[in-house]
Design a protein around this motif. Structure first.
Motif, mmCIF file in Angstrom:
data_model
loop_
_atom_site.group_PDB
_atom_site.id
_atom_site.type_symbol
_atom_site.label_atom_id
_atom_site.label_comp_id
_atom_site.label_asym_id
_atom_site.label_seq_id
_atom_site.Cartn_x
_atom_site.Cartn_y
_atom_site.Cartn_z
ATOM 1 N N LYS A 1 39.884 35.835 -21.500
ATOM 2 C CA LYS A 1 40.062 35.266 -20.154
ATOM 3 C C LYS A 1 39.505 33.845 -20.088
ATOM 4 O O LYS A 1 40.017 33.010 -19.340
ATOM 5 C CB LYS A 1 39.351 36.125 -19.115
ATOM 6 C CG LYS A 1 40.067 37.411 -18.773
ATOM 7 C CD LYS A 1 39.290 38.162 -17.709
ATOM 8 C CE LYS A 1 39.907 39.473 -17.323
ATOM 9 N NZ LYS A 1 39.110 40.182 -16.326
ATOM 10 N N LYS A 2 38.468 33.561 -20.869
ATOM 11 C CA LYS A 2 37.831 32.234 -20.819
ATOM 12 C C LYS A 2 38.684 31.177 -21.508
ATOM 13 O O LYS A 2 38.523 29.997 -21.240
ATOM 14 C CB LYS A 2 36.456 32.298 -21.488
ATOM 15 C CG LYS A 2 35.454 33.092 -20.673
ATOM 16 C CD LYS A 2 34.132 33.180 -21.387
ATOM 17 C CE LYS A 2 33.157 34.048 -20.599
ATOM 18 N NZ LYS A 2 31.909 34.231 -21.308
ATOM 19 N N GLU B 1 36.961 39.571 -22.002
ATOM 20 C CA GLU B 1 36.292 38.489 -21.264
ATOM 21 C C GLU B 1 36.413 37.166 -22.035
ATOM 22 O O GLU B 1 36.656 36.123 -21.429
ATOM 23 C CB GLU B 1 34.814 38.830 -21.052
ATOM 24 C CG GLU B 1 34.595 39.951 -20.058
ATOM 25 C CD GLU B 1 35.133 39.630 -18.686
ATOM 26 O OE1 GLU B 1 35.033 38.459 -18.235
ATOM 27 O OE2 GLU B 1 35.682 40.545 -18.044
ATOM 28 N N SER C 1 35.742 45.206 -24.090
ATOM 29 C CA SER C 1 35.461 44.495 -22.844
ATOM 30 C C SER C 1 35.035 43.055 -23.125
ATOM 31 O O SER C 1 35.472 42.122 -22.445
ATOM 32 C CB SER C 1 34.365 45.232 -22.076
ATOM 33 O OG SER C 1 33.978 44.503 -20.951
ATOM 34 N N SER C 2 34.197 42.876 -24.135
ATOM 35 C CA SER C 2 33.757 41.532 -24.507
ATOM 36 C C SER C 2 34.931 40.681 -24.989
ATOM 37 O O SER C 2 35.049 39.503 -24.625
ATOM 38 C CB SER C 2 32.701 41.627 -25.604
ATOM 39 O OG SER C 2 32.372 40.362 -26.092
#
Length: 62
Positions: free
Chosen positions: A58-59, A55, A51-52
């Motif tokens: 995505k950044k 994320e 999950s990290s």
């Protein structure tokens, strides 16, 4: 009557042998299933790391 008895006993022996072979195959399949289940199982830590990573991805502006 003797011939019928011999035929029925033969059929029974063949069916018992077939059941034995099916039992062995079921044990093999159960072992393979457990091995696959162990490979697929995701722990909570792995899920959090994934999950990290998503994320973080995505950044990134591509």
């Amino acid at each position: 009557m003797d011939m019928l008895t011999v035929v029925l006993i033969t059929i029974l022996l063949i069916s018992f042998f077939t059941m034995y072979l099916m039992h062995i195959r079921m044990k093999q399949l159960r072992k393979e299933l457990n091995d696959l289940r162990d490979r697929v199982t995701i722990t909570g830590e792995e899920l959090m790391r994934l999950s990290s990573d998503i994320e973080d991805f995505k950044k990134i502006n591509i």
